[in-house]
Design a protein around this motif. Structure first.
Motif, PDB file in Angstrom:
ATOM      1  N   LEU A 269      41.381  14.374  -0.492  1.00 24.04           N
ATOM      2  CA  LEU A 269      40.481  14.157   0.651  1.00 24.04           C
ATOM      3  C   LEU A 269      41.218  13.534   1.830  1.00 24.04           C
ATOM      4  CD1 LEU A 269      37.292  12.938  -1.251  1.00 24.04           C
ATOM      5  CD2 LEU A 269      37.621  15.116  -0.069  1.00 24.04           C
TER       6      LEU A 269
ATOM      7  N   ALA B 271      36.615  25.817 -11.460  1.00 24.70           N
ATOM      8  CA  ALA B 271      36.385  24.435 -11.059  1.00 24.70           C
ATOM      9  C   ALA B 271      35.369  24.443  -9.923  1.00 24.70           C
ATOM     10  CB  ALA B 271      37.694  23.766 -10.693  1.00 24.70           C
TER      11      ALA B 271
ATOM     12  N   ARG C 274      39.595  19.398 -14.094  1.00 21.93           N
ATOM     13  CA  ARG C 274      38.188  19.786 -14.185  1.00 21.93           C
ATOM     14  C   ARG C 274      37.901  20.684 -15.388  1.00 21.93           C
ATOM     15  NH1 ARG C 274      35.082  19.226  -9.205  1.00 21.93           N
ATOM     16  NH2 ARG C 274      36.415  18.107  -7.744  1.00 21.93           N
ATOM     17  N   ILE C 275      38.898  21.437 -15.834  1.00 19.10           N
ATOM     18  CA  ILE C 275      38.623  22.331 -16.972  1.00 19.10           C
ATOM     19  C   ILE C 275      39.180  21.788 -18.287  1.00 19.10           C
ATOM     20  CG2 ILE C 275      38.404  24.453 -15.596  1.00 19.10           C
ATOM     21  CD1 ILE C 275      41.215  25.192 -16.453  1.00 19.10           C
TER      22      ILE C 275
ATOM     23  N   LYS D 161      42.120  21.045 -10.426  1.00 18.74           N
ATOM     24  CA  LYS D 161      41.451  22.104 -11.197  1.00 18.74           C
ATOM     25  C   LYS D 161      41.760  21.971 -12.681  1.00 18.74           C
ATOM     26  CE  LYS D 161      40.996  25.590  -7.618  1.00 18.74           C
ATOM     27  NZ  LYS D 161      41.414  26.893  -7.102  1.00 18.74           N
TER      28      LYS D 161
ATOM     29  N   LEU E 121      34.056  29.424  -1.280  1.00 19.62           N
ATOM     30  CA  LEU E 121      33.821  28.040  -0.896  1.00 19.62           C
ATOM     31  C   LEU E 121      34.695  27.163  -1.774  1.00 19.62           C
ATOM     32  CD1 LEU E 121      30.017  27.514  -0.374  1.00 19.62           C
ATOM     33  CD2 LEU E 121      31.748  28.401   1.168  1.00 19.62           C
ATOM     34  N   ARG E 122      35.404  26.236  -1.148  1.00 25.20           N
ATOM     35  CA  ARG E 122      36.232  25.323  -1.922  1.00 25.20           C
ATOM     36  C   ARG E 122      35.444  24.061  -2.262  1.00 25.20           C
ATOM     37  NH1 ARG E 122      41.495  26.045   1.538  1.00 25.20           N
ATOM     38  NH2 ARG E 122      42.716  27.409   0.219  1.00 25.20           N
ATOM     39  N   THR E 123      35.938  23.333  -3.241  1.00 25.80           N
ATOM     40  CA  THR E 123      35.323  22.079  -3.662  1.00 25.80           C
ATOM     41  C   THR E 123      35.090  21.147  -2.473  1.00 25.80           C
ATOM     42  OG1 THR E 123      36.814  22.347  -5.528  1.00 25.80           O
ATOM     43  CG2 THR E 123      35.490  20.350  -5.493  1.00 25.80           C
ATOM     44  N   ASP E 124      36.017  21.134  -1.521  1.00 25.56           N
ATOM     45  CA  ASP E 124      35.910  20.200  -0.391  1.00 25.56           C
ATOM     46  C   ASP E 124      34.957  20.703   0.689  1.00 25.56           C
ATOM     47  OD1 ASP E 124      37.235  22.217   0.873  1.00 25.56           O
ATOM     48  OD2 ASP E 124      39.043  21.086   1.347  1.00 25.56           O
TER      49      ASP E 124
ATOM     50  N   MET F  12      43.421  31.221  -3.064  1.00 27.46           N
ATOM     51  CA  MET F  12      42.693  29.975  -2.810  1.00 27.46           C
ATOM     52  C   MET F  12      43.585  28.751  -2.951  1.00 27.46           C
ATOM     53  SD  MET F  12      39.700  30.577  -1.963  1.00 27.46           S
ATOM     54  CE  MET F  12      38.852  29.022  -2.236  1.00 27.46           C
TER      55      MET F  12
ATOM     56  N   ASP G  99      35.543  26.090  -6.932  1.00 23.94           N
ATOM     57  CA  ASP G  99      35.519  27.277  -6.069  1.00 23.94           C
ATOM     58  C   ASP G  99      34.305  28.149  -6.389  1.00 23.94           C
ATOM     59  OD1 ASP G  99      37.908  26.390  -5.110  1.00 23.94           O
ATOM     60  OD2 ASP G  99      39.137  27.880  -6.119  1.00 23.94           O
TER      61      ASP G  99
END
Lengths: 238, 238
Positions: free
Chosen positions: A231, B94, A166-167, A163, B65-68, A146, B96
């Motif tokens: 993004l 996170a 986020r953790i 990531k 599925l990714r965050t985006d 990923m 995913d």
């Protein structure tokens, strides 16, 4: 990669997060000593072939050798953790070869497939441990996939930082202080990017005061900016 | 991706190469119908949660599925094969998320973790099948990682062609005639490259008469040239 901090600092745990019950049955296994740099190619085809290895001491890299001689470290496993041999040659395709390399002098205890089945039959905790081990390895493979597939080098680096943020809980200033003693080469290997690209990305983000990398930590001062860049990659000029 | 040719034509088998003994115990499981496009997010945390799914009919994509919001198909599983739910959230990190999507109307039979353990205890063939399933999934993940990591788009494409040649015997003229009904988009998805890059690579190699791609086959007329290009990528101008 040796402490329970690994998960929050690099997302690639090499230790077992919980103690495994295999350690109650080590007397049944067969002991092997591997010097640093030594490797085994283990393929389990039959009941009596070694299948599961418990690491008593040391550290083992699970590697793939490519036809062209290059190699990739897929995962690292340390004392108290286990790894599985290749099964019936499924992993080795064409010229690719799976190899288990001792990163340090290591002592490993092997169990045959039959022994594992016997243990699973007798002790449900061993079944549970086996499931745990399998899914930890799935997770490692999936995370790396990923973090690589269809992503440019800068996207890989930013995804990884995102990531980690986020953790890890930020401090009162909103800064993430993440323990991470990886060298730039190790980060490059982790993300499958080139060292020079990795250097350029770190230097660029440091110049903008978004992150700072020291020998022991990554400081993320502006995780919002990392999200923005993810993004809209065109905003990154380095 | 539905026949035993899959392995030799795309290196990503979705069927089970051997019949699985789970099919003897389907009456113990719970049946679920999924319409095309429907998905499940299955996480097994407890003994009584669904863990193993046998596909009675249809086809399931295992996706991340990714965050985006983008998503990646990791593997496909078809009738007669099984897939495992996510285990204790190990795979979802996170943003995913692991998801199981029906590509066609599908009927799947779920077994809880406890049921699987009971079956493994009673019937060693089920243990054997479980190992088989685990290692087939490892192999899929590893192949995709090996075909992606640290490789440029053209290297990925050439590596894939090279592997196909190595597992398919050439005809008397030294040509490899490989059954492959993937579209260019499907090849791009398989190798995690962009469609336009994929088109360019195929057209380029066709112009040099090294390969030819039809709706049903890939003809490799000069596998030696593919090897040369793999060793010296600078020779590829497209």
């Amino acid at each position: 990669m040796g402490t329970p901090r690994d998960y929050s600092s690099i997302l690639m745990p090499s230790y077992s997060i919980r103690p495994l019950n295999f350690n109650q049955y080590l007397h049944l296994g067969k002991s092997h000593k591997l010097f640093q740099g030594e490797f085994i190619n283990s393929i389990c085809n039959n009941e009596e072939d070694p299948y599961l290895y418990y690491i008593l001491s040391g550290k083992i890299n699970i590697c793939f050798l490519r036809t062209d001689g290059s190699s990739l470290v897929i995962a690292t496993r340390e004392a108290g953790n286990v790894f599985q041999s290749e099964y019936r040659g499924f992993a080795s395709i064409a010229g690719d070869r799976l190899r288990f390399i001792a990163v340090e002098n290591s002592v490993i205890i092997s169990f045959t497939k039959k022994q594992l089945f016997d243990l699973m039959e007798q002790d449900r905790q061993i079944m549970d441990d086996f499931l745990y081990v399998v899914h930890m390895f799935y997770a490692t493979l999936c995370h790396r996939l990923m973090n690589t597939a269809c992503l440019s080098s800068s996207q890989r680096f930013l995804t990884w930082l995102d990531k980690l943020c986020r953790i890890n809980t930020p401090d009162r200033n909103g800064h993430h202080i993440i323990e991470c003693d990886l060298t730039q080469q190790q980060i490059a290997d982790l993300l499958f990017i080139h060292l020079t690209t990795c250097n350029r990305l770190i230097t660029g983000l440091e110049k903008e005061k978004i992150i700072k990398k020291t020998k022991t930590h990554i400081y993320v001062y502006n995780s919002k900016k990392i999200n923005e860049y993810l993004l809209d990659e065109s905003k990154i000029v380095y």
